[in-house]
Write a protein that holds these residues in place. Structure first.
Motif, PDB file in Angstrom:
ATOM      1  N   ALA A  10      -7.801 -51.518 -32.216  1.00  0.00           N
ATOM      2  CA  ALA A  10      -6.794 -51.234 -31.189  1.00  0.00           C
ATOM      3  C   ALA A  10      -5.566 -52.118 -31.399  1.00  0.00           C
ATOM      4  O   ALA A  10      -4.430 -51.663 -31.279  1.00  0.00           O
ATOM      5  N   ALA A  11      -5.784 -53.382 -31.747  1.00  0.00           N
ATOM      6  CA  ALA A  11      -4.667 -54.299 -31.990  1.00  0.00           C
ATOM      7  C   ALA A  11      -3.863 -53.849 -33.205  1.00  0.00           C
ATOM      8  O   ALA A  11      -2.632 -53.890 -33.193  1.00  0.00           O
ATOM      9  N   ALA A  12      -4.538 -53.400 -34.257  1.00  0.00           N
ATOM     10  CA  ALA A  12      -3.836 -52.918 -35.458  1.00  0.00           C
ATOM     11  C   ALA A  12      -3.019 -51.673 -35.137  1.00  0.00           C
ATOM     12  O   ALA A  12      -1.871 -51.538 -35.588  1.00  0.00           O
ATOM     13  N   ALA A  13      -3.584 -50.779 -34.354  1.00  0.00           N
ATOM     14  CA  ALA A  13      -2.857 -49.563 -33.972  1.00  0.00           C
ATOM     15  C   ALA A  13      -1.635 -49.921 -33.127  1.00  0.00           C
ATOM     16  O   ALA A  13      -0.555 -49.363 -33.315  1.00  0.00           O
ATOM     17  N   TRP A  14      -1.788 -50.877 -32.222  1.00  0.00           N
ATOM     18  CA  TRP A  14      -0.674 -51.296 -31.371  1.00  0.00           C
ATOM     19  C   TRP A  14       0.434 -51.953 -32.201  1.00  0.00           C
ATOM     20  O   TRP A  14       1.609 -51.686 -32.000  1.00  0.00           O
ATOM     21  N   ARG A  15       0.057 -52.813 -33.154  1.00  0.00           N
ATOM     22  CA  ARG A  15       1.054 -53.454 -34.022  1.00  0.00           C
ATOM     23  C   ARG A  15       1.820 -52.411 -34.825  1.00  0.00           C
ATOM     24  O   ARG A  15       3.038 -52.501 -34.981  1.00  0.00           O
ATOM     25  N   THR A  16       1.127 -51.415 -35.327  1.00  0.00           N
ATOM     26  CA  THR A  16       1.779 -50.356 -36.087  1.00  0.00           C
ATOM     27  C   THR A  16       2.731 -49.579 -35.200  1.00  0.00           C
ATOM     28  O   THR A  16       3.870 -49.302 -35.590  1.00  0.00           O
ATOM     29  N   TYR A  17       2.299 -49.246 -34.006  1.00  0.00           N
ATOM     30  CA  TYR A  17       3.162 -48.523 -33.070  1.00  0.00           C
ATOM     31  C   TYR A  17       4.417 -49.332 -32.778  1.00  0.00           C
ATOM     32  O   TYR A  17       5.525 -48.801 -32.797  1.00  0.00           O
ATOM     33  N   ARG A  18       4.257 -50.620 -32.504  1.00  0.00           N
ATOM     34  CA  ARG A  18       5.415 -51.474 -32.196  1.00  0.00           C
ATOM     35  C   ARG A  18       6.359 -51.572 -33.380  1.00  0.00           C
ATOM     36  O   ARG A  18       7.576 -51.564 -33.208  1.00  0.00           O
ATOM     37  N   GLU A  19       5.814 -51.658 -34.592  1.00  0.00           N
ATOM     38  CA  GLU A  19       6.657 -51.755 -35.783  1.00  0.00           C
ATOM     39  C   GLU A  19       7.444 -50.460 -36.005  1.00  0.00           C
ATOM     40  O   GLU A  19       8.627 -50.486 -36.315  1.00  0.00           O
ATOM     41  N   VAL A  20       6.783 -49.319 -35.830  1.00  0.00           N
ATOM     42  CA  VAL A  20       7.422 -48.021 -36.060  1.00  0.00           C
ATOM     43  C   VAL A  20       8.481 -47.723 -35.003  1.00  0.00           C
ATOM     44  O   VAL A  20       9.487 -47.076 -35.292  1.00  0.00           O
ATOM     45  N   LEU A  36      -7.730 -46.021 -39.472  1.00  0.00           N
ATOM     46  CA  LEU A  36      -6.697 -46.819 -38.798  1.00  0.00           C
ATOM     47  C   LEU A  36      -6.085 -47.842 -39.749  1.00  0.00           C
ATOM     48  O   LEU A  36      -4.867 -48.028 -39.775  1.00  0.00           O
ATOM     49  N   TRP A  37      -6.921 -48.507 -40.526  1.00  0.00           N
ATOM     50  CA  TRP A  37      -6.417 -49.480 -41.493  1.00  0.00           C
ATOM     51  C   TRP A  37      -5.499 -48.793 -42.500  1.00  0.00           C
ATOM     52  O   TRP A  37      -4.424 -49.296 -42.821  1.00  0.00           O
ATOM     53  N   LEU A  38      -5.921 -47.632 -42.983  1.00  0.00           N
ATOM     54  CA  LEU A  38      -5.148 -46.893 -43.978  1.00  0.00           C
ATOM     55  C   LEU A  38      -3.788 -46.477 -43.421  1.00  0.00           C
ATOM     56  O   LEU A  38      -2.749 -46.695 -44.051  1.00  0.00           O
ATOM     57  N   ILE A  39      -3.786 -45.907 -42.227  1.00  0.00           N
ATOM     58  CA  ILE A  39      -2.533 -45.461 -41.608  1.00  0.00           C
ATOM     59  C   ILE A  39      -1.618 -46.653 -41.342  1.00  0.00           C
ATOM     60  O   ILE A  39      -0.418 -46.624 -41.658  1.00  0.00           O
ATOM     61  N   ALA A  40      -2.180 -47.723 -40.773  1.00  0.00           N
ATOM     62  CA  ALA A  40      -1.370 -48.917 -40.484  1.00  0.00           C
ATOM     63  C   ALA A  40      -0.791 -49.500 -41.772  1.00  0.00           C
ATOM     64  O   ALA A  40       0.396 -49.863 -41.824  1.00  0.00           O
ATOM     65  N   SER A  41      -1.595 -49.564 -42.799  1.00  0.00           N
ATOM     66  CA  SER A  41      -1.121 -50.118 -44.070  1.00  0.00           C
ATOM     67  C   SER A  41      -0.050 -49.240 -44.701  1.00  0.00           C
ATOM     68  O   SER A  41       0.981 -49.735 -45.156  1.00  0.00           O
ATOM     69  N   LEU A  42      -0.292 -47.939 -44.737  1.00  0.00           N
ATOM     70  CA  LEU A  42       0.686 -47.022 -45.342  1.00  0.00           C
ATOM     71  C   LEU A  42       2.008 -47.031 -44.581  1.00  0.00           C
ATOM     72  O   LEU A  42       3.079 -47.067 -45.196  1.00  0.00           O
ATOM     73  N   LEU A  43       1.942 -46.993 -43.258  1.00  0.00           N
ATOM     74  CA  LEU A  43       3.181 -46.982 -42.483  1.00  0.00           C
ATOM     75  C   LEU A  43       3.928 -48.306 -42.603  1.00  0.00           C
ATOM     76  O   LEU A  43       5.155 -48.328 -42.710  1.00  0.00           O
ATOM     77  N   GLY A  44       3.201 -49.402 -42.605  1.00  0.00           N
ATOM     78  CA  GLY A  44       3.840 -50.703 -42.770  1.00  0.00           C
ATOM     79  C   GLY A  44       4.476 -50.850 -44.140  1.00  0.00           C
ATOM     80  O   GLY A  44       5.642 -51.239 -44.268  1.00  0.00           O
ATOM     81  N   GLU A  45       3.727 -50.512 -45.172  1.00  0.00           N
ATOM     82  CA  GLU A  45       4.245 -50.621 -46.540  1.00  0.00           C
ATOM     83  C   GLU A  45       5.405 -49.665 -46.775  1.00  0.00           C
ATOM     84  O   GLU A  45       6.395 -50.028 -47.408  1.00  0.00           O
ATOM     85  N   SER A  46       5.294 -48.434 -46.273  1.00  0.00           N
ATOM     86  CA  SER A  46       6.381 -47.476 -46.501  1.00  0.00           C
ATOM     87  C   SER A  46       7.638 -47.880 -45.742  1.00  0.00           C
ATOM     88  O   SER A  46       8.752 -47.650 -46.220  1.00  0.00           O
ATOM     89  N   GLY A  47       7.489 -48.535 -44.585  1.00  0.00           N
ATOM     90  CA  GLY A  47       8.652 -49.048 -43.866  1.00  0.00           C
ATOM     91  C   GLY A  47       9.359 -50.124 -44.673  1.00  0.00           C
ATOM     92  O   GLY A  47      10.592 -50.136 -44.774  1.00  0.00           O
ATOM     93  N   ARG A  48       8.579 -51.014 -45.288  1.00  0.00           N
ATOM     94  CA  ARG A  48       9.175 -52.045 -46.137  1.00  0.00           C
ATOM     95  C   ARG A  48       9.824 -51.413 -47.364  1.00  0.00           C
ATOM     96  O   ARG A  48      10.874 -51.864 -47.820  1.00  0.00           O
ATOM     97  N   TYR A  49       9.218 -50.346 -47.884  1.00  0.00           N
ATOM     98  CA  TYR A  49       9.791 -49.663 -49.040  1.00  0.00           C
ATOM     99  C   TYR A  49      11.128 -49.004 -48.684  1.00  0.00           C
ATOM    100  O   TYR A  49      12.084 -49.072 -49.459  1.00  0.00           O
ATOM    101  N   VAL A  50      11.212 -48.387 -47.514  1.00  0.00           N
ATOM    102  CA  VAL A  50      12.474 -47.766 -47.076  1.00  0.00           C
ATOM    103  C   VAL A  50      13.562 -48.833 -46.966  1.00  0.00           C
ATOM    104  O   VAL A  50      14.704 -48.616 -47.401  1.00  0.00           O
ATOM    105  N   GLU A  51      13.215 -49.994 -46.423  1.00  0.00           N
ATOM    106  CA  GLU A  51      14.185 -51.092 -46.344  1.00  0.00           C
ATOM    107  C   GLU A  51      14.612 -51.523 -47.744  1.00  0.00           C
ATOM    108  O   GLU A  51      15.786 -51.811 -47.983  1.00  0.00           O
ATOM    109  N   HIS A  52      13.677 -51.567 -48.667  1.00  0.00           N
ATOM    110  CA  HIS A  52      13.982 -51.904 -50.066  1.00  0.00           C
ATOM    111  C   HIS A  52      14.951 -50.873 -50.655  1.00  0.00           C
ATOM    112  O   HIS A  52      15.934 -51.252 -51.298  1.00  0.00           O
TER     113      HIS A  52
END
Length: 117
Positions: A8-18, A87-103
């Motif tokens: 739940a915490a990982a999902a919340w962190r991903t939501y907040r980041e997105v 959940l781990w996969l989605i959180a990781s992919l969304l986090g990494e892809s967000g950093r990639y877009v910034e790159h």
């Protein structure tokens, strides 16, 4: 119980980041995933190594595989482990892809500045 709280915490962190203002949107992140994978495979993006990309690939295989570490017939535990990996996969992919877009944005801005000079 602890595993549920961690998921739940990982999902919340991903939501907040997105949803953070100025952060790449969910669809921008999703569309960036294939580009990110290609860039990692070609060695054009240092933000994520091939090891992490392999781990994400294993996560996809685990979710899609009919063979589980914890069988699904153990209903609560079997489904929970798949959901945890998901959940781990989605959180990781969304986090990494967000950093990639910034790159990508930084690379484009640098090229524009070079052209102006």
């Amino acid at each position: 119980m602890m595993a549920k709280a961690a998921r739940a915490a990982a999902a919340w962190r991903t939501y907040r980041e997105v949803t953070k203002p100025g952060s790449p949107s969910l669809m921008t992140r999703v569309r960036a995933i294939p580009r990110m994978i290609g860039a990692v495979m070609r060695g054009r993006y240092d933000g994520m190594g091939r090891g992490k990309l392999s781990l994400l690939g294993l996560g996809v295989v685990y979710i899609l595989s009919p063979v589980d570490v914890v069988p699904d017939f153990l209903m609560l535990i079997g489904v929970a482990d798949d959901f945890g990996v998901f959940l781990w996969l989605i959180a990781s992919l969304l986090g990494e892809s967000g950093r990639y877009v910034e790159h990508e944005r930084r690379v484009i801005q640098a090229r524009l500045l070079e052209e102006e000079a």
